[in-house]
Design an enzyme around this catalytic site. Structure first.
Site: not given
Ligand code: PLP
Length: 410
Positions: A127, A204, A207, A230, A368
């Site tokens: 992401h 990370d 998900q 999430k 993203c």
């Molecule tokens: N990493 C992954 C794999 C994600 O799917 C997301 C959000 O869709 C993020 C990071 C960023 O999360 P947040 O916008 O809640 O900080």
């Protein structure tokens, strides 16, 4: 009744008020859980209770409400500790979400411990939140960003990773479950390989946290992050887990109230963990709501949830694959319930707009993850992302809506 693999889905659906709204005069089919998940009533109640009769700031008050809010806030931290099986509560830092947690580590650990020529490894399926903070760091410190490629199924090339890792590798940051491909990465192996070269590893889990039981001790990751929203909790709150030995030696990220031990104009000393990283008034209601969300998920149980989601994934994969001209993007053997697809001759945004007319909510775009789109040579995908409250009937509605869209474009 939807009762498969031990989950009483009809009953579970009653816990989520947002599932019962209508869109375009039709019952909502919500398949955008990877973007944000709906909240059970217990989470909504916990947040409302805080604002209704329990509003107070934490840590700095001696009156009843403040002590009560502090107790609930710290109980939530203990719940996170147990939820991801951290050794200590001081290893749990509340942030605004995954993005802030990654920035915190890139800023604090990266600026302090990484130097010119040091290599940071991420993957091609990250992401943007797990790309840009490292790029900013590389620009500033002269570090070098290396990228693990993935194959056309969306599986990371572990051999390529082994070739990338060297004594110059000073940090590895990878996604557990890809938000645009659904791939579940072999992070245990990645962590072991990185540790052979003494490189710390950040996971990370934005998900992963809502699909899998996470055990940070078993994984032996050095950092891990996720977002509350999430995980069926509120927006604006998230978690950074860090091994105590790392957090202890890292300098603060933000300066301000709560993160200090003493302040004079000559010198400020910092608070103990985890408060050193929690400057300013935190999202008190959010943290309490996150605690309620974890209680809820645990009451459902990961084992049944994962088995049910696998059934949904298999059903959805088969149903969508049956549509002529539709191609699934992300077909890894190990996958979470995320179905990204393209349909020949129709732009993803048109699919999103037209299935919305049928009450079906999916996400369209690059999610993203622009490098993932570039890998496949496409601008965007349509993505249906499922949670344990979704049903096979809802997948059928998505399929019908996509077929209808195809008719419009014929
Ligand atoms: N990493 C992954 C794999 C994600 O799917 C997301 C959000 O869709 C993020 C990071 C960023 O999360 P947040 O916008 O809640 O900080």
């Amino acid at each position: 009744m939807h009762r498969i693999t031990g989950l009483n889905v009809s009953q579970i659906r009653k816990d989520f008020p947002n599932l019962h709204v209508e869109v375009q005069g039709k019952p909502l089919v919500y398949l955008d859980n990877a973007a944000t998940a709906f909240k059970p009533q217990t989470v909504i109640d916990a947040i409302a209770a805080h604002y209704r009769t329990e509003t107070s700031n934490v840590h700095r008050g001696v009156h009843f409400l403040s002590e009560q809010a502090t107790a609930r806030f710290e109980q939530a931290r203990d719940k996170v500790r147990d939820f991801i099986r951290a050794r200590k509560s001081c290893e749990i830092v509340f942030t605004r979400g995954t993005t802030e947690a990654i920035n915190l580590v890139a800023y604090s650990y990266g600026r302090h411990f990484l130097n010119k020529g040091d290599e940071i490894i991420i993957s091609e399926m990250e992401h943007h939140s797990n790309i840009v903070p490292w790029q900013i760091l590389c620009e500033e410190k002269g570090c070098v960003l290396k990228v693990i490629p993935f194959n056309d199924e969306g599986e990371l090339d572990l051999e390529a990773f082994k070739r990338l890792v060297s004594p110059r590798t000073r940090f590895v940051s990878v996604v557990y479950i890809s938000n645009s491909l659904g791939t579940i990465n072999p992070i245990r192996k990645i962590i072991q390989t990185a540790h052979q070269c003494k490189a710390p590893v950040f996971i990370d889990a934005a998900q992963a946290v809502s699909h899998h039981k996470i055990d940070v001790q078993e994984l032996d990751c050095d950092f891990l992050a996720f977002s509350g929203h999430k995980l069926f909790g509120p927006t604006g709150v998230g978690v950074l887990y860090g091994k105590e030995e790392f957090l202890e030696k890292m300098p603060p990220f933000h300066g301000g109230g709560d993160m200090i031990s003493s302040v004079t104009f000559e010198k400020t000393t910092y608070n103990t963990l985890p408060y050193k990283f929690e400057a300013g008034t935190p999202h008190v209601a959010g943290v309490i709501g996150l605690g309620a969300a974890m209680d809820y998920v645990q009451s459902v149980g990961f084992e049944d949830m994962t088995a049910y989601e696998k059934e949904l994934l298999d059903y959805g994969t088969k149903a969508l694959s049956g549509i002529a001209g539709l191609r699934l993007i992300g077909t890894a053997k190990e996958k979470a319930a995320i179905l990204s697809f393209i349909v020949s001759g129709i732009h993803a945004h048109d699919i999103g707009t037209l299935v919305n007319d049928e009450g079906v909510a999916i996400r369209t775009g690059h999610h993203c993850t622009q490098p993932v789109m570039r890998h496949f040579g496409i601008p965007a995908t349509s993505r249906a992302s499922l949670a344990f409250y979704n049903t096979k009937e809802e997948i059928d509605k998505l399929v019908e809506a996509v077929l209808k869209t195809k008719d419009v474009f014929r």
